[in-house]
Design a protein around this motif. Structure first.
Motif, short mmCIF file in Angstrom:
data_model
loop_
_atom_site.label_atom_id
_atom_site.label_comp_id
_atom_site.label_asym_id
_atom_site.label_seq_id
_atom_site.Cartn_x
_atom_site.Cartn_y
_atom_site.Cartn_z
N ASP A 152 0.95 -1.12 -0.11
CA ASP A 152 0.09 -0.07 -0.14
C ASP A 152 1.39 1.49 0.21
OD1 ASP A 152 -1.76 1.74 0.49
OD2 ASP A 152 -2.63 1.06 2.65
N ILE A 153 0.77 2.12 -1.17
CA ILE A 153 2.03 3.01 -1.11
C ILE A 153 0.74 4.35 -0.80
CG2 ILE A 153 3.55 1.68 -2.57
CD1 ILE A 153 2.53 3.16 -4.92
N ASN A 154 -0.32 4.68 -0.79
CA ASN A 154 -1.24 5.11 -0.61
C ASN A 154 -0.83 6.40 1.17
OD1 ASN A 154 -3.28 5.71 -2.39
ND2 ASN A 154 -3.12 3.07 -1.41
N ASP A 155 -0.41 7.42 0.29
CA ASP A 155 -0.09 8.44 1.41
C ASP A 155 -1.77 8.98 1.99
OD1 ASP A 155 0.60 10.55 3.10
OD2 ASP A 155 0.30 12.43 1.37
N ARG A 156 -1.15 8.15 3.98
CA ARG A 156 -2.72 8.69 4.62
C ARG A 156 -2.44 9.52 5.92
NH1 ARG A 156 -3.45 3.20 8.21
NH2 ARG A 156 -5.58 4.97 9.10
N THR A 157 -2.06 10.88 5.30
CA THR A 157 -1.77 11.91 5.79
C THR A 157 -2.59 13.12 4.83
OG1 THR A 157 0.33 12.70 4.79
CG2 THR A 157 0.26 11.73 6.61
N ALA A 158 -3.00 14.10 5.67
CA ALA A 158 -4.16 14.75 4.00
C ALA A 158 -3.22 15.63 4.01
CB ALA A 158 -4.58 15.41 5.80
N PRO A 159 -4.15 15.90 2.64
CA PRO A 159 -3.30 16.65 1.91
C PRO A 159 -3.08 18.37 1.95
CG PRO A 159 -5.36 15.85 0.62
CD PRO A 159 -5.21 15.74 2.30
N ARG A 213 11.47 12.54 -8.96
CA ARG A 213 11.14 11.29 -9.27
C ARG A 213 9.93 10.71 -8.35
NH1 ARG A 213 15.60 10.36 -12.24
NH2 ARG A 213 15.58 10.52 -14.56
N SER A 214 9.18 10.62 -8.65
CA SER A 214 7.99 9.91 -7.78
C SER A 214 7.42 8.81 -8.72
CB SER A 214 6.94 10.63 -6.75
OG SER A 214 6.71 10.04 -5.78
N THR A 215 7.01 8.01 -7.62
CA THR A 215 5.68 6.99 -8.95
C THR A 215 4.53 7.64 -9.49
OG1 THR A 215 6.70 5.25 -7.29
CG2 THR A 215 4.09 5.08 -8.92
N ALA A 216 3.83 7.95 -10.55
CA ALA A 216 3.11 8.41 -10.71
C ALA A 216 1.62 8.23 -10.21
CB ALA A 216 2.78 7.66 -12.04
N SER A 217 1.42 6.92 -10.13
CA SER A 217 0.19 7.29 -8.69
C SER A 217 0.10 5.90 -7.58
CB SER A 217 -1.56 7.32 -9.90
OG SER A 217 -1.02 5.83 -10.64
N THR A 218 -1.16 5.63 -7.58
CA THR A 218 -1.38 4.44 -6.49
C THR A 218 -2.05 3.21 -7.14
OG1 THR A 218 -3.34 5.14 -5.05
CG2 THR A 218 -1.49 6.15 -4.35
N CYS A 256 15.61 -3.06 -2.58
CA CYS A 256 15.54 -2.09 -3.19
C CYS A 256 13.33 -1.94 -2.56
CB CYS A 256 14.67 -2.83 -4.68
SG CYS A 256 16.55 -3.01 -4.85
N HIS A 257 12.71 -1.13 -2.73
CA HIS A 257 11.36 -0.04 -2.70
C HIS A 257 10.99 0.80 -3.34
CE1 HIS A 257 12.90 3.93 -0.31
NE2 HIS A 257 13.93 2.71 -0.01
N TRP A 258 10.16 0.71 -3.07
CA TRP A 258 8.75 1.85 -3.88
C TRP A 258 9.04 3.49 -4.05
CZ3 TRP A 258 7.83 -0.07 -8.96
CH2 TRP A 258 8.25 -1.11 -9.04
N ILE A 259 8.88 4.47 -4.35
CA ILE A 259 8.90 5.80 -3.60
C ILE A 259 7.43 5.89 -3.91
CG2 ILE A 259 9.58 8.14 -4.51
CD1 ILE A 259 11.61 6.57 -3.76
N PHE A 260 6.81 6.06 -2.53
CA PHE A 260 6.06 6.07 -1.95
C PHE A 260 5.31 7.69 -2.71
CE2 PHE A 260 4.96 2.69 1.51
CZ PHE A 260 5.70 1.35 0.44
N GLU A 261 3.53 7.39 -2.49
CA GLU A 261 2.48 8.28 -3.21
C GLU A 261 2.94 9.46 -1.89
OE1 GLU A 261 -1.84 10.31 -3.39
OE2 GLU A 261 -1.48 8.35 -2.01
N GLY A 262 3.66 10.54 -2.16
CA GLY A 262 3.89 11.68 -1.00
C GLY A 262 5.42 11.95 -1.03
#
Length: 620
Positions: free
Chosen positions: A422-429, A505-510, A604-610
């Motif tokens: 789960d690479i979603n950013d759980r913090t508020a925008p 760079r960052s991962t494009a989406s979740t 290795c790991h993915w770059i998470f959202e945010g």
């Protein structure tokens, strides 16, 4: 034609400004121009970072800059408009305290200080379904729910569920001289992120008044919670607590006074802190000074992963009752343990302790009398040698290392099917503040709390304090770090470490999160050469603050992420592979998931959202 030359010279500038922003006179447009000056390689500005730039207009920015320059505390006088215009995360103001008389079905209530709900009711049913669910930064208090009732049934379904940075305080629910009837509380703060929870008094001083509590803070992440008093001074009560702080991640749990000074009651606690990851458990006073009745505790921190545990008093000075503790600390990866006071001073009680799993270094004041039956003691050394125990250790640890969170470099090959975490950013925008304003705000917890009206003893207040502490921490060996409180700060730090020919760079989406993905085309940045990067991770603050640090000896990859069934591209992932892990902790989740230990493998790991990573610009 000569007279048109100045206009022709201006056209590229106008065209560039139009591409940068619909309005070249916004703060966002000014930042883009700053970016171009500091990093003059004409590479595109990625949407994921541009979207975080301040939405302030030049005029609004000038107004707030003037306030901050004169005295930053003056921003507090314009806080509502400031937070709204600048896209910040600010606590909501509580509405006026309210009090309600009985209603047959109260369905929803949010962001309020609720003083009193249902009092002195005889018979009937009172229900409250949803209080402050699905909110960002709620600060809620609920003082009294139906004290002094007679043969009334009270039901509370959901309090502060799925919240983000939750501060919740429930002072008194039921009890308080209630006679007959029952209390039912289904879920208190389920699945919250960064909670700070307090529950003071549940079903106390009742007479034949039953209390049932199903779930308290299940699936919580990174916070703290306390429960002060459950069924205290009850007479002939049935008290049931099903689940407290189960399946939590890095949460501090405190529970004080369960069934204390009860008379002829029947109290059961089914599960406390089960499946927790690195919990801090503190349980004080279970069944103390009870007279008669039955107390049962079924499971305490079963299958949890490391952490610290304190259990201060179980069935102390009881009289003529029955107490049964079935399972304490049966965790595959035990942490520190401190158990003080089991059945001390009890008289004519029938007390059993079925199994205690912990090292025998802290079990103090155990009443070893004929009325106390201790059936099984297991320390970690006696359990660790069996294959079954080793399997339990591995399973418990792996539960908290999400599949796909860490992987080996060889997995980044076309055709590989692998889980994605789960690479979603759980913090508020939130948005950056312009440096002209953020630079005027002292970077201290006290100053930020005062300006943004954040109460220190709240989830947000504690998050601000933690962020400031992380930023003030000395860098690790070989690390260069900076907390960037503006986009300008981040750009300056990246340029200082890597030079001015860089990109981010960052991962494009979740898309693909929490499921299996198929790796498509993979490209190594700069031909897959070993390089240095600057990684930036979000911290929890009213405005965007990033913890940025240098990361030596990495390879960065860009990979097409495909749906497993259709083979269609659903995302473009950015992964970073750390080639030197020699300084990592042996208990790091990467080694739990992958083995064998620090310095022996790359991780290795993915770059998470945010989050994002900066590297030298790719010229391959």
């Amino acid at each position: 034609m000569a007279s048109m030359a100045p206009l022709l010279l201006l056209l590229p500038l106008i065209f560039s400004a139009a591409l940068t922003s619909a309005n070249p006179f916004t703060e966002k447009a000014a930042l883009i121009r700053y970016w171009n000056r500091k990093i003059p390689n004409n590479l595109p500005h990625p949407d994921f970072l541009v979207s975080k730039l301040t939405p302030l207009s030049a005029a609004a920015a000038a107004t707030f800059y003037k306030l901050a320059s004169t005295d930053p505390t003056l921003l507090s006088s314009r806080l509502s408009s400031f937070c709204s215009a600048a896209g910040l995360l600010c606590p909501a103001d509580l509405n006026t305290s309210l009090s309600h008389s009985p209603q047959p079905d109260f369905k929803a209530y949010q962001n309020s200080n609720f003083t009193n709900y249902v009092t002195d009711v005889n018979g009937g049913v009172s229900s409250f379904k949803n209080y402050s669910d699905n909110l960002n930064v709620p600060v809620d208090t609920f003082r009294r729910y139906n004290p002094h009732s007679v043969f009334n049934t009270d039901k509370f379904t959901s309090y502060a569920r799925d919240g983000n940075v939750v501060t919740a305080n429930f002072t008194s629910y039921g009890g308080s001289s209630s006679v007959g009837g029952s209390e039912e509380f289904t879920a208190y703060d389920d699945s919250s992120n960064v909670p700070d929870l307090k529950f003071t008094n549940y079903a106390s001083d009742g007479n034949g008044h039953d209390g049932i509590f199903s779930q308290y803070s299940v699936n919580a992440n990174a916070g703290g919670q306390s429960f002060s008093s459950y069924a205290k001074h009850g007479n002939g009560e049935l008290s049931e607590f099903t689940s407290y702080a189960n399946d939590t991640n890095v949460v501090g749990n405190t529970f004080a006074h369960y069934g204390e000074e009860g008379n002829g009651g029947n109290s059961t606690f089914a599960s406390y802190g089960e499946n927790g990851n690195v919990p801090e458990n503190n349980f004080r006073a279970y069944g103390e000074l009870t007279n008669g009745g039955i107390d049962k505790f079924t499971s305490y921190r079963d299958q949890s992963n490391v952490g610290d545990n304190f259990f201060t008093s179980y069935e102390k000075t009881g009289n003529d009752g029955t107490a049964d503790f079935t399972n304490y600390g049966n965790s595959a990866n035990p942490g520190s343990d401190n158990f003080k006071g089991y059945a001390e001073g009890s008289f004519d009680d029938q007390i059993t302790f079925k199994e205690y799993f912990a090292d025998n270094t802290s079990f103090k004041s155990y009443a070893n009398t004929s009325s106390v039956d201790f059936k099984g003691y297991h320390n970690s050394s006696s359990l660790s040698s069996t294959p079954a125990a080793e399997q339990r250790k591995k399973a418990a640890a792996e539960r908290w290392v999400e599949p796909g969170k860490f992987f080996r470099e060889r997995s980044l090959r076309k055709g590989t099917v692998m889980p994605m975490p789960d690479i979603n950013d759980r913090t508020a925008p939130r948005s950056f503040l312009p440096r002209s304003i953020s630079g005027k705000i002292p970077f201290s917890a006290a100053a930020v709390d005062g300006i943004f009206r954040i109460l220190p003893d709240t989830a947000m207040g504690k998050a601000v304090e933690s962020t400031v502490a992380d930023c003030e921490r000395a860098p690790s060996r070989g690390e260069t770090k900076r907390c960037a409180a503006s986009a300008e700060d981040m750009i300056d730090f990246a340029v200082a470490v890597l030079g001015d020919d860089i990109q981010v760079r960052s991962t494009a989406s979740t898309k693909g999160s929490k499921g299996d993905i198929l790796i498509g085309d993979v490209r190594g940045v700069n031909g897959g050469k070993i390089t240095e990067s600057v990684s930036c991770h979000q911290s929890l603050f009213p405005y965007l603050v990033y913890y940025c640090h240098s990361v030596p000896r990495v390879r960065v990859y860009v990979a097409d992420i495909l749906a497993v069934d259709s083979k269609e591209k659903i995302n473009e992932g950015v992964a970073i592979c750390h080639l030197d892990t020699s300084d990592w902790s042996p208990t790091h989740g990467a080694f739990v998931a992958l083995g064998p230990g620090p310095g022996k493998i790359e991780v290795c790991h993915w770059i998470f959202e945010g989050d994002m990573t900066w590297t030298v610009a790719d010229r391959t």
